[in-house]
Design a protein around this motif. Sequence first.
Motif, PDB file in Angstrom:
ATOM      1  N   THR A 183      -2.948  -1.933 -11.607  1.00 44.18           N
ATOM      2  CA  THR A 183      -3.863  -3.194 -10.372  1.00 44.18           C
ATOM      3  C   THR A 183      -5.705  -2.801 -11.157  1.00 44.18           C
ATOM      4  O   THR A 183      -5.728  -1.276 -10.259  1.00 44.18           O
ATOM      5  CB  THR A 183      -3.522  -2.537  -9.024  1.00 44.18           C
ATOM      6  N   PRO A 189       0.695  -1.390   0.048  1.00 48.10           N
ATOM      7  CA  PRO A 189      -0.125  -0.193   0.004  1.00 48.10           C
ATOM      8  C   PRO A 189       0.516   0.922  -0.269  1.00 48.10           C
ATOM      9  O   PRO A 189       1.503   1.445   0.675  1.00 48.10           O
ATOM     10  CB  PRO A 189      -1.305  -0.495   1.215  1.00 48.10           C
ATOM     11  N   THR A 249      -9.822   3.776  -6.904  1.00 52.37           N
ATOM     12  CA  THR A 249      -9.301   1.776  -6.406  1.00 52.37           C
ATOM     13  C   THR A 249      -9.487   2.260  -4.669  1.00 52.37           C
ATOM     14  O   THR A 249      -9.274   1.010  -4.597  1.00 52.37           O
ATOM     15  CB  THR A 249      -8.277   2.224  -7.542  1.00 52.37           C
ATOM     16  N   VAL A 250      -8.734   2.910  -4.430  1.00 57.79           N
ATOM     17  CA  VAL A 250      -8.821   2.438  -2.696  1.00 57.79           C
ATOM     18  C   VAL A 250     -10.173   2.243  -2.394  1.00 57.79           C
ATOM     19  O   VAL A 250      -9.764   1.577  -1.247  1.00 57.79           O
ATOM     20  CB  VAL A 250      -8.000   3.579  -2.208  1.00 57.79           C
ATOM     21  N   ASP A 303      -2.391   4.027  -3.197  1.00 61.83           N
ATOM     22  CA  ASP A 303      -3.161   3.081  -4.323  1.00 61.83           C
ATOM     23  C   ASP A 303      -1.943   1.636  -4.433  1.00 61.83           C
ATOM     24  O   ASP A 303      -1.484   2.111  -2.950  1.00 61.83           O
ATOM     25  CB  ASP A 303      -2.604   3.481  -5.728  1.00 61.83           C
ATOM     26  N   ILE A 304      -2.292   0.399  -4.281  1.00 66.59           N
ATOM     27  CA  ILE A 304      -2.079  -0.375  -3.994  1.00 66.59           C
ATOM     28  C   ILE A 304      -0.576  -0.624  -5.368  1.00 66.59           C
ATOM     29  O   ILE A 304      -1.095  -1.083  -6.455  1.00 66.59           O
ATOM     30  CB  ILE A 304      -3.100  -1.318  -4.475  1.00 66.59           C
ATOM     31  N   HIS A 305       0.782  -1.209  -5.191  1.00 68.61           N
ATOM     32  CA  HIS A 305       1.209  -1.144  -5.773  1.00 68.61           C
ATOM     33  C   HIS A 305       1.862  -3.080  -5.667  1.00 68.61           C
ATOM     34  O   HIS A 305       2.301  -3.815  -4.985  1.00 68.61           O
ATOM     35  CB  HIS A 305       2.934  -0.619  -5.612  1.00 68.61           C
ATOM     36  N   GLU A 346       3.246   0.275 -10.365  1.00 66.96           N
ATOM     37  CA  GLU A 346       2.087   1.633  -9.783  1.00 66.96           C
ATOM     38  C   GLU A 346      -0.006   0.808  -9.363  1.00 66.96           C
ATOM     39  O   GLU A 346       0.303   0.300 -10.119  1.00 66.96           O
ATOM     40  CB  GLU A 346       2.097   2.812 -10.976  1.00 66.96           C
ATOM     41  N   GLY A 347       0.076   2.200  -8.387  1.00 67.25           N
ATOM     42  CA  GLY A 347      -1.462   1.829  -8.471  1.00 67.25           C
ATOM     43  C   GLY A 347      -2.546   1.645  -9.745  1.00 67.25           C
ATOM     44  O   GLY A 347      -3.417   0.220  -9.246  1.00 67.25           O
TER      45      GLY A 347
END
Length: 753
Positions: free
Chosen positions: A175, A153, A190-191, A164-166, A171-172
């Motif tokens: 995903t 995260p 996204t989050v 965002d999530i890697h 990069e986010g």
Amino acid sequence: MKIIRLFGLLCFFSFLCNAQETTIMGTVSSEGEPIPFANIYLKGTQIGTSSDENGFYNLSGISEGTHKIVASIIGYIPFSSTISVTKGEMKVMDIELFPSTQALDEMVVTGTLKAVSRSESPVPVEVYSPTFLKKNPTASIFEALQNVNGVRPQINCNVCNTGDIHINGLEGPYTLVLIDGMPIVSGLGTVYGLTGIPNSLIEQIEIVKGPASSLYGSEAVGGLINIITKNSLEAPEFFADAFATGWGEYNMDVGAKIEVGKNTDVLLGINYFKYDELIDNNSDNFTDLTLQDRISIFQKWNFKRDKDRVLSLAGRFFYEDRWGGELQWTPEFRGGDEVYGESIYTRRWEVLGKYQLPIDEKVMLSFSYNDHDQNSVYGDIPYLADQRIGFSQLTWDKEVGRHDLLFGSAVRYNYYDDNTTATLTADEVVIPSIFVQDEIALAKKHSLLLGLRYDYDKRHGNIFTPRTAYRWKITDNDILRLNAGTGFRVVNLFTEEHAALTGARDVVVTEDLNPERSFNLNLNYLKKIYADDGTFISLDASAFYTNFSNAILPDYDTNPNQIIYDNLNGKSVSQGLSANVDFVFPNGFKFLIGATFQDVAQTEDGIKRRQILTESYTATWNVGYTFRNLKLSVDYTGNLYGPMRLPVLGETDPRSDFSPTWSIQNIQFTYKGLNGFEFYGGIKNLLDWTPNRGNPFIIARANDPFDKEVLFDGNGNAIATPNNPNALTFDPSYVYGPNQGIRGFFGIRYRIN
């Protein structure tokens, strides 16, 4: 006479004792819940049984001596222990089974859009259960993923804590987040798809690392996260989980199963989170953590139909009021230039469903729709955005001889509008798609998967994304997988790059952005070992390589006052090695460790540079031990991140160009001695690590967030002055980890099955 009677009684009791059978009995449970239909037997004998619906078992007719008792059931680590009994003894032995996050018998759907056991899936899928999430309780799945190897995260702003999530350093925006297989969250939301779903309603989280666009379309370029919610058979009748931390964070999850008539039941989940403490431990007059007030309501309807055909409908409403900024900020300063604050109001609703057609063939209609409204201000810059995504998909699952076929057609509707100069008119597009997948059983131990997807986007034309996967089941305990595939991503810039909205830098788009394309190779080896003493070991190792063309990258370096976006004139590569090792011992000790070594870099004009905010190595661990007699569990979790390149404001910026190696570590104690209750507590961030260590400051020019005292030259570059010797401007984008230091927490869970 009395002596004769006494002798007779002694003989009678002796006869009863000798006639009494030697018995072992007890209960089989996991996490305090009974496990029905587990297999229990004495190794090397014909004595065996299974637990009843309440987890109770009884083994009788046992000979005197020492025996090895074994218990097993799909989805749990087998239990094995020695036990000694004497003739006529009745012994009680309760058995605790532990779910394995790496168990090969778990059912997964994400890799192929079909429910298959993990060992039979040609695509490597990582599976994480709510039990895994409980090892380090958090207020959202977003935070919980910090303990998953290769997944990080990322906090993107020191002020509003947007993140965002890697996955594997990507990069986010690469995903894709799904709920029950529906790509319901992307871009702007996204989050938010990883926030507000109570853990009590989550069956498991499935993670695929690498492109999956051949099944899921745009955004599934670097990987995807699929949140699978429970069905009515597995959900508890009622569940409540509440915890508080030493920082003043309060979180509550409530879940329930409600029967509506004979053929309908409803799963209801409510999540509420509140944090309203002004904390500034790094003394920059800015909040270390955004103040938040959010609520999420989730509801899923399951309908019973003939022949167990699927019909479900789910919906979720999410609202959040979040702000961060100068400590003296209040809502009356919102949007003004007197006191700096970043304030975000988010209102979002989603609906998704599945309907299996009433025909002999396995044909499934799936659909989802979400509406995301965001009203934000970043200092004196407003950002008003509206995003709507509709999705519908029809799939036909058909087996013909050795061919396991899947045919599908999908249509996606995207609408996006905001008040920025990059979106002069609303972006509205319909993307139709068709795809086909064929899994071929080449031989008993070999299978080959072939897939192809076609999408049409009026902005970019025809898009083809093929993929292939090969699985070799060397033995029942050894599986080798080779996957190759492509991905694509259609970009909407402002839904993905928060740094473009802070007002700290001007945004420059140098050309029309073309869709990104990627090619991926992944070699995966999965090994499980069952020792005679009940010890279980699992090894899951992968080598990965992803090459991007037309990569869209933010350039922070050319001009420190700008973020410049264009398609990379070169190549972008993510490559590395990843491994997880899972140990479970029959004495209650568990150990899970993972590590990833990666090289993520871009090459342009012959110059190779590491991607910004990407660590070169990472590690995660989870060490647990259960004191069965005390009904107490201890879990020690943590992660370790290697140095990553940071977005500094030019050569005169005194902040470090690279982060140090850093780690977040936690400990938790859980007591389950009361029926239906769990009490847990511990300490988060044991090392009290925060990113301001070794830096003169984190937020540049925090004393002048509107740059009122900054002088600029004719090209817009800051000029060094006595008040600004390093020629800086306000910039909160220098962030790579959470600002929260050490803190305690305590919580209570209650469950009715």
